[in-house]
Design a protein around this motif. Structure first.
Motif, short mmCIF file in Angstrom:
data_model
loop_
_atom_site.label_atom_id
_atom_site.label_comp_id
_atom_site.label_asym_id
_atom_site.label_seq_id
_atom_site.Cartn_x
_atom_site.Cartn_y
_atom_site.Cartn_z
N ASP A 26 -18.83 9.36 3.67
CA ASP A 26 -18.16 9.08 2.40
C ASP A 26 -17.13 7.95 2.56
O ASP A 26 -15.93 8.19 2.66
CB ASP A 26 -17.49 10.35 1.86
N VAL A 27 -17.64 6.74 2.56
CA VAL A 27 -16.79 5.56 2.82
C VAL A 27 -15.63 5.49 1.82
O VAL A 27 -14.49 5.20 2.19
CB VAL A 27 -17.62 4.26 2.76
N ALA A 28 -15.92 5.77 0.55
CA ALA A 28 -14.89 5.64 -0.49
C ALA A 28 -13.71 6.57 -0.21
O ALA A 28 -12.56 6.15 -0.31
CB ALA A 28 -15.50 5.96 -1.85
N VAL A 29 -14.00 7.80 0.15
CA VAL A 29 -12.93 8.77 0.41
C VAL A 29 -12.23 8.44 1.73
O VAL A 29 -11.01 8.48 1.83
CB VAL A 29 -13.49 10.22 0.45
N TYR A 30 -13.04 8.09 2.71
CA TYR A 30 -12.48 7.81 4.03
C TYR A 30 -11.50 6.64 4.01
O TYR A 30 -10.48 6.64 4.69
CB TYR A 30 -13.61 7.52 5.04
N THR A 31 -11.81 5.62 3.22
CA THR A 31 -10.97 4.41 3.21
C THR A 31 -9.95 4.42 2.08
O THR A 31 -9.31 3.41 1.81
CB THR A 31 -11.84 3.15 3.04
N ASP A 32 -9.80 5.56 1.45
CA ASP A 32 -8.97 5.60 0.25
C ASP A 32 -7.48 5.69 0.57
O ASP A 32 -6.92 6.78 0.69
CB ASP A 32 -9.39 6.81 -0.62
N TYR A 33 -6.86 4.55 0.71
CA TYR A 33 -5.39 4.47 0.69
C TYR A 33 -5.00 3.07 0.24
O TYR A 33 -5.70 2.09 0.51
CB TYR A 33 -4.75 4.84 2.03
N GLY A 34 -3.91 3.00 -0.48
CA GLY A 34 -3.38 1.71 -0.90
C GLY A 34 -4.13 1.07 -2.04
O GLY A 34 -5.03 1.66 -2.64
N LYS A 35 -3.71 -0.15 -2.32
CA LYS A 35 -4.26 -0.89 -3.47
C LYS A 35 -5.70 -1.34 -3.21
O LYS A 35 -6.11 -1.53 -2.08
CB LYS A 35 -3.40 -2.13 -3.72
N GLN A 36 -6.42 -1.50 -4.28
CA GLN A 36 -7.79 -1.99 -4.16
C GLN A 36 -7.81 -3.46 -3.78
O GLN A 36 -8.75 -3.93 -3.14
CB GLN A 36 -8.53 -1.80 -5.50
N ARG A 37 -6.78 -4.18 -4.20
CA ARG A 37 -6.78 -5.62 -3.94
C ARG A 37 -5.95 -5.93 -2.69
O ARG A 37 -4.85 -5.43 -2.53
CB ARG A 37 -6.20 -6.38 -5.14
N TYR A 38 -6.51 -6.77 -1.84
CA TYR A 38 -5.80 -7.22 -0.65
C TYR A 38 -5.81 -8.74 -0.65
O TYR A 38 -6.86 -9.36 -0.63
CB TYR A 38 -6.48 -6.69 0.61
N GLU A 39 -4.63 -9.33 -0.69
CA GLU A 39 -4.57 -10.78 -0.76
C GLU A 39 -3.29 -11.28 -0.10
O GLU A 39 -2.20 -10.85 -0.48
CB GLU A 39 -4.64 -11.23 -2.22
N LYS A 40 -3.42 -12.14 0.87
CA LYS A 40 -2.25 -12.69 1.56
C LYS A 40 -2.03 -14.16 1.20
O LYS A 40 -1.11 -14.78 1.71
CB LYS A 40 -2.44 -12.57 3.08
N ASN A 41 -2.92 -14.74 0.40
CA ASN A 41 -2.79 -16.14 -0.04
C ASN A 41 -2.61 -17.10 1.14
O ASN A 41 -1.77 -18.00 1.11
CB ASN A 41 -1.60 -16.28 -1.01
N GLU A 42 -3.44 -16.92 2.15
CA GLU A 42 -3.31 -17.72 3.37
C GLU A 42 -3.40 -19.23 3.10
O GLU A 42 -2.69 -20.02 3.72
CB GLU A 42 -4.43 -17.35 4.37
N ASP A 43 -4.29 -19.59 2.18
CA ASP A 43 -4.52 -21.03 1.96
C ASP A 43 -3.38 -21.70 1.21
O ASP A 43 -3.39 -22.91 1.02
CB ASP A 43 -5.85 -21.23 1.22
N ASP B 198 0.83 -1.21 0.00
CA ASP B 198 0.00 0.00 0.00
C ASP B 198 0.87 1.26 0.00
O ASP B 198 0.55 2.25 -0.66
CB ASP B 198 -0.93 0.00 1.21
N GLN B 199 1.96 1.20 0.75
CA GLN B 199 2.89 2.35 0.76
C GLN B 199 3.45 2.57 -0.65
O GLN B 199 3.54 3.71 -1.12
CB GLN B 199 4.04 2.09 1.74
N LYS B 200 3.82 1.48 -1.30
CA LYS B 200 4.38 1.61 -2.66
C LYS B 200 3.36 2.20 -3.61
O LYS B 200 3.68 3.03 -4.46
CB LYS B 200 4.86 0.25 -3.15
N PHE B 201 2.11 1.77 -3.45
CA PHE B 201 1.04 2.30 -4.31
C PHE B 201 0.90 3.81 -4.13
O PHE B 201 0.84 4.56 -5.11
CB PHE B 201 -0.28 1.61 -3.96
N GLU B 202 0.88 4.25 -2.88
CA GLU B 202 0.73 5.69 -2.61
C GLU B 202 1.95 6.47 -3.10
O GLU B 202 1.82 7.54 -3.69
CB GLU B 202 0.53 5.93 -1.11
#
Lengths: 259, 84
Positions: free
Chosen positions: A190-207, A130-134
């Motif tokens: 304004d959920v979209a603005v409030y939560t707007d940081y980092g990439k849209q996709r979040y995936e840790k591939n836990e499985d 997310d830091q890299k995205f920003e």
């Protein structure tokens, strides 16, 4: 899921009325892989996955008292729930004008930052991707960046440690953003603005990991990764503060029996 | 002497890391803490069976008004007890 863990579980059970909303079709919703209830879980940092998960506290009339983007560790979430309860008391107080309430809301949100334990701040480091995205897309516009020049420089050098220093922590971002939204009705938040940081996709591939966190299967192909080619996921959050050299030394000493 | 101190320090760190595994205050920050599928399922069951979760905000508001409690609202990708 952190909500089932103490001390937050008892707080929710005893002091709150709970409701959930599937945001799959909301325009502000991010992306994620699919996870079954029987899928593995992995620890992460506060504020991770802000587009896919939001934790709201509302007054019974639907006024937003607090909102936290993404995952929060139970011991940190309970601090934030306490703040929300205090804000609920302010909101209900008939002796205060709306202007006074708004002022108190702002002050309480910002001053709460000073009460965060050091461990909580450490657990609130923004995810590296997310830091890299920003840093790549809006270093000079984003309110998440503390030092835009450092962010740009760190990105160019691919220096993750330096990059982390250029960013605010997610607990600071959340409180600063909430301070700008005093007692807003949920329907107008304004959920979209409030939560707007980092990439849209979040995936840790836990499985695709074993219980040590090591990737043992290729998430794209589903094929097993030979032991010699496996990599640990990059450590994040608190782990980075613990010192890689010391950790390696400790692990080496443990493995060769000298400790 | 310096080496002994270093070893003692490492032993201390190890002790802390062992303590961390039993301390709910710190365990969440343990490096690469994984939860098995069975454990995750148990947690979801506990959360959904021991706490009533209203799917309607207006219903939650009515209960909250009656009990003078704030509302905790979870926004998530997918249902609380299903595929997310």
């Amino acid at each position: 899921m952190s909500l089932s863990q103490e001390p937050v579980f008892s707080e929710l059970k005893n002091k709150f009325v709970c409701t959930s909303k599937d945001i799959t079709n909301e325009p502000y919703c991010g992306k994620s892989g699919r996870h079954a209830p029987t899928g593995k879980g992995i620890s992460t940092t506060n504020g991770a996955g802000p587009h896919n998960l939001q934790l709201f506290v509302l007054a019974p009339d639907g006024t937003v008292l607090h909102c936290l983007p993404g995952y929060w560790a139970p011991q940190d979430l309970v601090h934030e729930l306490k703040l929300a309860e205090d804000l609920f008391t302010v909101w209900k107080n008939p002796q205060l004008s709306r202007g006074q309430k708004n002022q108190m809301f702002k002050q309480m949100q910002l001053s709460h930052l000073n009460e965060h334990p050091t461990d909580m701040v450490r657990r609130s480091r923004m995810q590296g991707f997310d830091q890299k995205f920003e840093a790549k897309n809006r270093p000079y516009q984003s309110d998440t960046v503390k030092n835009p020049q450092l962010a740009v420089q760190a990105l160019a050098q691919n220096n993750n440690k330096l990059l982390a220093q250029a960013f605010k922590t997610t607990d600071q971002i959340a409180h600063e953003r909430m301070a700008q939204r005093p007692f807003v009705p949920y329907s107008q938040f304004d959920v979209a603005v409030y939560t707007d940081y980092g990439k849209q996709r979040y995936e840790k591939n836990e499985d695709f990991r074993d219980m040590s966190g090591q990737l043992v299967m290729n998430p794209k192909t589903g094929e097993a990764i030979p032991p010699g080619q496996r990599k640990m996921q990059k450590r994040s959050g608190v782990q980075n503060f613990q010192g890689g050299r010391m950790r390696r030394m400790r692990n080496n000493m443990l493995s060769n029996g000298s400790l | 002497m310096k080496g002994i101190c270093k070893i003692a320090g490492l032993a201390g760190m190890l002790a802390i890391s062992i303590l961390n595994t039993t301390s709910p205050q710190i365990s969440i920050a343990a490096p690469m803490s994984m939860v098995s599928g069975d454990e995750a399922l148990q947690r979801v069951r506990k959360l959904t069976m021991e706490i009533p979760w209203y799917t309607s905000l207006s219903k939650a508001q009515a209960i909250a008004q009656k009990e003078n409690k704030p509302i905790f609202m979870l926004h998530m990708l997918g249902p609380l007890n299903g595929m997310t």
